[in-house]
Write a protein that holds these residues in place. Structure first.
Motif, short mmCIF file in Angstrom:
data_model
loop_
_atom_site.label_atom_id
_atom_site.label_comp_id
_atom_site.label_asym_id
_atom_site.label_seq_id
_atom_site.Cartn_x
_atom_site.Cartn_y
_atom_site.Cartn_z
N ASP A 137 0.94 -1.33 -0.08
CA ASP A 137 0.09 -0.05 0.18
C ASP A 137 0.77 1.20 0.15
OD1 ASP A 137 1.06 -0.51 2.65
OD2 ASP A 137 -1.16 -0.29 3.56
N VAL A 145 -10.32 -3.11 6.21
CA VAL A 145 -9.36 -1.81 5.81
C VAL A 145 -8.29 -2.49 4.66
CG1 VAL A 145 -7.29 -0.43 6.61
CG2 VAL A 145 -9.52 -0.59 7.81
N LEU A 179 -8.84 -1.19 1.19
CA LEU A 179 -8.22 -0.14 0.84
C LEU A 179 -6.64 -0.22 0.54
CD1 LEU A 179 -9.81 2.54 3.53
CD2 LEU A 179 -10.29 2.01 1.24
N ARG A 180 -5.93 -1.10 1.42
CA ARG A 180 -4.69 -1.37 1.15
C ARG A 180 -4.45 -2.26 -0.22
NH1 ARG A 180 -5.15 -3.45 6.95
NH2 ARG A 180 -4.20 -1.67 8.22
N THR A 222 -6.21 -1.97 -2.63
CA THR A 222 -6.51 -1.25 -3.90
C THR A 222 -5.27 -0.20 -4.26
OG1 THR A 222 -8.83 -0.98 -3.30
CG2 THR A 222 -7.87 0.80 -4.71
N LEU A 223 -4.48 0.06 -3.21
CA LEU A 223 -3.40 0.87 -3.36
C LEU A 223 -2.33 0.13 -4.15
CD1 LEU A 223 -3.15 3.12 -0.20
CD2 LEU A 223 -3.54 4.14 -2.44
N THR A 240 -11.74 -4.91 -7.48
CA THR A 240 -10.98 -3.70 -7.28
C THR A 240 -10.19 -3.29 -8.38
OG1 THR A 240 -10.73 -4.53 -4.83
CG2 THR A 240 -8.80 -3.20 -5.95
#
Length: 628
Positions: A276, A325, A328-329, A331-332, A373
């Motif tokens: 991330d 969470v 989100l990690r 995705t980055l 994603t």
């Protein structure tokens, strides 16, 4: 305006920025501007785990010459100049893992076809070792057009049987353009031991290499598993350096066996972890390509130095706590890998760190979110439309160069040890990685490196995890970043199961809410990261402390307030807490507040942003009776 005038204007603007930065730093540090160094902005520099300095700003003064186009040596900007910009990188989905219908080839085939019809464009298939039996591959791959969907195998010790089955499928298939078929056999002999995995011997791998070279399809036998070094705790440059050292070891073995260097180079692919840390990931994939191209150049075959890259979102960064969470990690991570030029990307399900997955979440849902994603990045954000979009960015180009230099330095250290196998055998390779892991662990423990939902902003109200969920997932050699804090939370869950309540600590807020709020919030957040509930009775006077202790039944208390309030009331509050039966008194704030004060009026400890949170919380859980 002339070029000279442009340069003068740029220097003037940069000088003005430097002056502004110096002014802010002087104010925040309560010193005069003259007391700061001339280049005060470098006080804002940060350092990565590879000892790379990252500056706060990059300007035209950091500009580098424009590199070759995509598809040209040294492949900095990507290996394929003709990649379909409407499709972008390959969305690679893993199938056949334990528990995923491993014994039912027909069901697995249905899952694969469903995945392909819903956005997957490449397959990663676990075979043998508890996964699907190699002999079932014809059924598993029924209806799959391998000329359209590249196939990667993870067959480990069963790779010979798996390769034979796949080759049989290909031989019986009606395929017009066999060169379009892309198969990776996934042999990882040199790195398997570091990942606690099985593989075939190198001699058998060389036999497969010869067979693969002789086929009409595009078949690569060797996968250099860089994720092994990442999972052990290595930095990005260490992962790249160790991976190219392993790749070179494979090349030596192949050429020693009489295989042409160009053929040998085309038998290798690389798999790297994507994290991330967006810009580090972008730079990592770009740097890795240039270094492998350099290896190929030195070996005399630069045109064959464009080995494919398979990105997998980091297992180490995944958390068991607040697993949402992880969406989100990942995705980055997939953004960074895709922008960095990875040929295919696998996003792990957000609950991959949990045995059996998150409670109430189906594997189908988790897999769909992982796939979507990437599809969102490709289909809606259109990230695949431009090859190497980071090119020309002063920061990305400088970071890429720095990562490449550090990775090459690490590679040279391995070579100086006698090569990859020698560095593994003498322990020097793992020792270097362990040093980086210890540094990261320390940063996580001190909360210098924040992990949302783990050591920062934890959700103490989330349901307790079962022992099956918290058991190590994947290889035992995956050192997840948050494991120390999650072990503390496991102790809290066990305490909750036994006592029907969390281990608790009493907060003693002195003064008004405005006065104590910053430190009560800090203390609550810190305690919750270890699974300890902070009981906050609201603003207290010294006279109200005894009643608060009696109501809570607490044996440990944390005094919270401002420095000014502490000067007037902290010592008295500590005395009142001890008189009320509290056995351990902590203060949220620095020790200097109690300079010169000794005896019973002095707290037993001080909670600040600089403490080793894991050590402090471990001691508190020990005192509160939360067993290990």
């Amino acid at each position: 305006m002339s070029i000279a005038s442009h340069e003068d204007a740029a220097r003037s603007a940069h000088a003005a920025w430097q002056k502004a930065v110096a002014g802010v730093l002087a104010k925040s540090r309560r010193v005069e501007v003259a007391d700061l160094p001339a280049d005060a902005e470098h006080l804002l520099d940060s350092t990565t785990y590879d000892d790379i300095t990252v500056s706060p700003l990059y300007t035209a003064f950091d500009e580098r010459p424009e590199g070759p186009l995509p598809g040209q040596f040294p492949y900095l900007r990507g290996r394929d100049p003709h990649r379909d910009v409407n499709a972008g990188w390959k969305v690679c989905t893993r199938h056949g893992s334990l528990g995923d219908a491993a014994d039912d080839a027909s069901t697995l085939n249905t899952q694969i076809l469903d995945s392909l019809s819903n956005g997957t464009s490449a397959l990663w298939l676990t075979v043998g070792g508890g996964g699907v039996d190699p002999t079932a591959l014809p059924e598993v791959l029924r209806g799959v057009f391998l000329e359209l969907a590249p196939l990667t195998l993870d067959a480990r010790a069963d790779v010979r049987a798996a390769a034979t089955a796949v080759f049989g499928v290909l031989d019986s298939a009606d395929i017009d353009d066999r060169a379009a078929v892309d198969v990776r056999l996934g042999v990882s002999t040199l790195t398997a031991g570091l990942g606690a995995a099985e593989s075939i011997e190198l001699a058998e791998a060389l036999e497969l290499v010869r067979e693969s070279i002789g086929r009409a399809e595009t078949v690569r036998t060797i996968t250099v598993e860089g994720t092994v070094f990442h999972n052990l705790g290595g930095g990005d440059a260490q992962e790249i350096g160790a991976a190219i050292a392993a790749g070179l070891e494979y090349l030596r073995s192949m050429t020693d066996a009489g295989i042409d260097i160009s053929d040998a180079l085309r038998q290798i692919e690389f798999r790297f972890a994507a994290t991330d840390d967006q810009f580090q990931t972008i730079a990592k994939f770009r740097a890795a390509r240039t270094l492998w191209a350099r290896i190929a150049q030195v070996c005399g075959a630069p045109d064959a130095g464009d080995a494919p890259q398979h990105a997998v979102t980091s297992e180490a960064m995944m958390s068991q706590r607040d697993p949402w969470v992880n969406m989100l990690r990942t995705t980055l991570a997939s953004f960074g890998a895709g922008v960095g030029g990875a040929d295919s990307v696998t996003v792990l399900p957000f609950d991959a760190a949990l045995g059996g997955g998150a409670a109430g979440v189906s594997k189908t849902f988790a897999a769909r979110i992982a796939r979507n994603t990437q599809l969102l990045l490709l289909e809606e954000a259109h990230l695949g439309r431009v090859l190497d979009p980071g090119a020309g960015s002063w920061y990305i180009e400088e970071l890429t160069s720095a990562v490449a230099a550090k990775a090459w330095e690490f590679f040279q250290t391995i070579e100086a040890s006698g090569g990859f196998r020698a560095a593994v055998d003498d322990g020097s390779l793992v020792a270097a990685i362990e040093k980086t892991r210890a540094e990261r662990d320390s940063d996580v423990a001190h909360r210098v490196t924040p992990l949302t939902g783990v050591n920062e902003f934890p959700n103490l109200a989330e349901a307790a995890l079962s022992p099956e969920q918290t058991a190590q997932q994947g290889p035992a050699t995956v050192y997840r970043y948050g494991r120390a804090f999650e072990a503390l939370r496991d102790r809290s869950d066990a305490f909750l199961a036994e006592h029907d309540s969390r281990p608790a600590v009493l907060l003693v807020p002195l003064g008004s809410v405005a006065e104590h709020n910053v430190r009560t919030t800090f203390a609550s957040n810190l305690l919750a990261s270890g699974g300890i509930e902070a009981v906050n009775p609201g603003p207290l006077t010294v006279d109200g402390i005894a009643a608060a202790v009696e109501t809570s039944g607490a044996r440990i208390a944390v005094v919270c307030g401002t420095d000014k309030r502490y000067a007037d009331e902290a010592a008295t509050a500590v005395d009142a807490l001890r008189a009320a039966g509290v056995t351990q008194v902590l203060l949220a704030g620095p020790e200097k507040i109690f300079a010169g004060i000794e005896g019973t009026s002095r707290p037993d400890g001080f909670l600040t942003a600089k403490v080793d949170a894991v050590a402090v919380l471990t001691e508190l859980l020990d005192t509160l009776g939360a067993s290990k």
